[in-house]
Design an enzyme around this catalytic site. Structure first.
Site, PDB file in Angstrom:
ATOM      1  N   GLU A  60       1.072  -1.206  -0.030  1.00  0.00           N
ATOM      2  CA  GLU A  60      -0.264   0.274   0.120  1.00  0.00           C
ATOM      3  C   GLU A  60       0.742   1.287   0.138  1.00  0.00           C
ATOM      4  O   GLU A  60       0.285   2.505  -0.875  1.00  0.00           O
ATOM      5  CB  GLU A  60      -1.136  -0.052   1.494  1.00  0.00           C
ATOM      6  CG  GLU A  60      -2.271  -0.909   1.397  1.00  0.00           C
ATOM      7  CD  GLU A  60      -1.770  -2.155   1.247  1.00  0.00           C
ATOM      8  OE1 GLU A  60      -0.573  -2.591   1.782  1.00  0.00           O
ATOM      9  OE2 GLU A  60      -2.911  -3.533   1.592  1.00  0.00           O
ATOM     10  N   HIS A 129      -9.164  -4.823  10.247  1.00  0.00           N
ATOM     11  CA  HIS A 129      -9.783  -5.158   9.354  1.00  0.00           C
ATOM     12  C   HIS A 129     -11.319  -3.934   9.177  1.00  0.00           C
ATOM     13  O   HIS A 129     -12.272  -3.937   8.315  1.00  0.00           O
ATOM     14  CB  HIS A 129     -10.116  -6.469   8.818  1.00  0.00           C
ATOM     15  CG  HIS A 129      -8.959  -6.635   8.701  1.00  0.00           C
ATOM     16  ND1 HIS A 129      -8.209  -7.096   9.156  1.00  0.00           N
ATOM     17  CD2 HIS A 129      -9.118  -7.667   6.677  1.00  0.00           C
ATOM     18  CE1 HIS A 129      -6.862  -7.744   8.002  1.00  0.00           C
ATOM     19  NE2 HIS A 129      -7.739  -8.055   6.913  1.00  0.00           N
TER      20      HIS A 129
END
Lengths: 325, 375
Positions: A60, A129
């Site tokens: 990322e 998450h």
């Protein structure tokens, strides 16, 4: 008007913008060959080819940073984060680089990047998450954050984000991906920074964003049917910029406000909204402002408990009745 | 047992790889095509640029000591041949991005001493209107994308600039500079992987001055003898360069540029150099290296002096010319300090400008409304 899902609305926005502007590139983990981890980008590789729809490694900080650098030269990358929770490993790029470069260069550089993906709890996947970083990110000047709650807004806001010359972070919700609604086929945008009254009412204003809007609409139904209360639901749609006037106008009409969000309470979006209302509509209030947010703990895994940790209609109804008391 | 975690080993002197050591005298790279092609005027111009960087930086020390520069001031003195050699090769589709030791690169791409000095003193006439400071110089009109404060954070951006060049089908590149301390940042490795995976025309330039702030290379990097060689892990080409010889910097960088332009392939270059002053002006420079080491580098490897000697021997420069070039660089730096002194501060109203493009360019096309700057 065609009825399509929130997921299809997002895809339509990307398809239309890919066709409109050759500088638009879709990039992210599993967006191309795999058709998207949540199938939002399904079919785009086939239609636009690998130059425009690019699979990235799980990296990322690397690929978001790459997108920021490319955007400085006029590419308009639409970066998918599989979860906004994963933005935390790219925070320096997302905040320091995308958010600051226009300012630090005295306006010489701008950064037309879009980062999109789901930011929600409620999916039984545990704390790592389930982050909802809209308040954290919106607290940085230089960054724009939007949270669509309906298919119509999802398409219109994403298209506006792609055309915007500043970094815009679009926070979606996996639980809403299958929700259906009317979405025009033709080109339209939803201007960033304009709230929407999703339900008109006269006794209480509920301010919400993202899936909390859907929860609040359900609560409003119950309040009307079971308690005879007329509730107005203001959907912020955009966190920064914030449509302060629509919030204030509604509160001035109903004189009571309940703020609902899926964030944890401390420094959530509604902390700012509560400040706004007391600062500018204090004399219009007939009761203290109420607030419903997630229970203040890391997101619990156990599904039965997670459903109770997040705001749900009965909890919103209970809080509304307190504000109305 | 020697426990590396609990023992702070005394640093040994910072030395360059054996292969880069060469006898005194003219550079063996003087006749490399990119250097042989230089006219006398171009050689003098290159020397002049290095001299200008040095005098600008030395003038900064005075301005800092006068209390006019706040924040951090990282000087480039001793490293001039790196920016000068590499940037002197670039064409219109080649881009530059670097970390916080960014003054040399700025002057090399053609920024004026005035805008650079005024930025340091936080004036509206600075390159970033007093909003960036020493670590954040920008000149996108000259393909210079900063000036980045977070170690290694610019590596993905530079890779993205190279991606944009390739996306447009242009024959260009991006030189992404970093210090030797940056090579241990994750963002750098992620950038390496993407650059190699997608064949991007980016050249990662490690300016190895031996110390990541006050921690020597051997105390911060595993396998410290070969920072560039880490490129092999990503299948990238790499090279090491004596950064005290501007001709060598140009010669070897030109090979990497050729690779970028013709094959769209990335390269890692490790350029061995040395800084004479502390990490920043806030570093008293007393704990991690010997004064003797600094003296040796200054006396035997100074890049400006070595190039000067080379050009004097080749009769490109004369003593008089050297003197006048130095004199005018000092005068230019002094004038920049006066310009910075006399320039106004930004105003309170300027604090909230340049945050959003959309806010600064409101018009019928603006699609963004609502409150975006909060009280």
């Amino acid at each position: 008007m065609p009825v399509i899902s929130y997921r299809e609305a997002l895809r339509a926005a990307m398809r239309e913008e890919l066709k409109r502007d050759e500088n638009v590139v879709i990039m992210g983990e599993e967006v191309a060959q795999f058709n998207g981890a949540y199938k939002v980008t399904e079919g785009l590789l086939k239609e636009f080819g690998p130059k425009r729809i690019v699979d990235t490694p799980i990296s990322e900080a690397g690929f978001i940073g790459l997108g920021i650098g490319a955007s400085m030269l006029g590419i308009r990358p639409v970066m998918e984060l599989m979860f906004w929770s994963f933005s935390y490993v790219a925070f320096d790029q997302i905040v320091n680089n995308a958010g600051n470069i226009r300012y630090m260069s005295g306006g010489l550089i701008h950064c037309p990047i879009v980062i999109r993906g789901p930011a929600n709890g409620g999916t039984n996947v545990g704390a790592t998450h389930s982050h909802t970083p809209e308040a954290i990110l919106a607290s940085h000047p230089g960054i724009k954050v939007v949270c669509p709650a309906s298919p119509y807004d999802a398409k219109g806001l994403l298209k506006a984000a792609i055309r915007d010359n500043d970094p815009v972070y679009v926070m979606e919700n996996t639980i809403l991906y299958n929700d259906k609604g009317e979405v025009p086929d033709e080109d339209y945008i939803v201007p960033i920074g304009v709230a929407d009254i999703k339900r008109e009412g006269s006794d209480l204003t509920i301010v919400a964003h993202g899936r909390a809007v859907i929860t609040s609409l359900k609560a409003a139904e119950i309040l009307e049917k079971e308690h005879g209360v007329s509730v107005e639901v203001v959907d912020l749609r955009s966190i920064r910029p914030l449509d302060e006037e629509t919030i204030l106008a509604s509160v001035r009409k109903t004189h009571r406000a309940l703020l609902v969000e899926e964030n944890k309470p401390f420094c959530g979006v509604d902390a700012q909204v509560a400040y706004l209302i007391q600062a500018r509509a204090f004399d219009d209030l007939d009761a203290p402002i109420g607030r419903v947010s997630s229970i203040d703990a890391p997101q619990i895994y156990c599904k039965r408990m997670e459903d109770l940790q997040l705001p749900y209609p009965a909890r919103v109804v209970e809080a509304a009745l307190k504000v109305l008391a | 047992m020697d426990d590396k975690l609990t023992t702070v080993a005394k640093s040994t002197a910072f030395t360059h790889p054996e292969s880069l050591k060469r006898p005194a005298g003219p550079s063996e790279f003087a006749q490399h095509p990119v250097n042989a092609a230089l006219t006398s005027a171009e050689k003098i111009a290159l020397y002049t640029k290095m001299v200008r960087i040095r005098h600008f930086e030395q003038r900064c020390i005075r301005t800092y000591q006068q209390g006019k520069i706040g924040g951090f001031l990282h000087l480039y003195v001793g490293q001039e041949a790196v920016a000068a050699g590499t940037i002197s090769l670039l064409g219109k589709n080649d881009h530059v991005i670097t970390g916080y030791r960014d003054h040399g690169h700025g002057l090399m791409v053609g920024m004026s001493m005035n805008e650079c000095m005024a930025e340091l003193t936080g004036k509206i006439t600075g390159c970033s209107q007093g909003k960036g400071g020493s670590m954040h110089y920008f000149a996108p009109d000259k393909n210079y994308w900063g000036g980045h404060g977070i170690v290694g954070g610019q590596a993905p951006l530079g890779t993205g600039l190279a991606y944009a060049v390739k996306y447009r089908g242009l024959k260009g590149s991006c030189l992404a500079y970093m210090g030797d301390g940056a090579v241990n940042q994750g963002a750098v490795h992620e950038a390496y992987n993407l650059a190699a995976l997608w064949d991007l025309p980016v050249i990662f330039v490690i300016e190895n001055n031996g110390y990541s702030m006050g921690t020597s290379q051997e105390r911060s990097s595993a396998h410290p003898g070969c920072l560039a060689k880490r490129a092999e892990g990503y299948g990238m080409d790499w090279d090491i360069i004596n950064g005290h010889d501007v001709y060598e910097v140009r010669a070897k960088t030109s090979e990497a540029l050729k690779r970028a332009h013709e094959k769209s392939k990335p390269t890692v270059l490790e350029i061995f150099t040395y800084r004479y002053f502390g990490h920043s002006m806030a570093d008293p420079d007393k704990t991690y290296r010997d004064k003797e080491e600094i003296k040796t580098y200054r006396e035997t490897k100074d890049p400006v002096f070595l190039f000067e000697k080379e050009l004097l021997l080749a009769k490109v420069l004369t003593k008089e010319l050297v003197e006048s070039i130095n004199q005018s660089a000092m005068e230019e730096a002094d004038a920049a300090a006066v310009f910075a002194d006399e320039s106004p501060d930004p105003t309170v109203a300027d604090i909230t400008k340049h945050i959003y493009w959309e806010e600064d360019n409101r018009g019928p096309q603006t699609t963004s409304r609502g409150t975006i700057i909060f009280e």
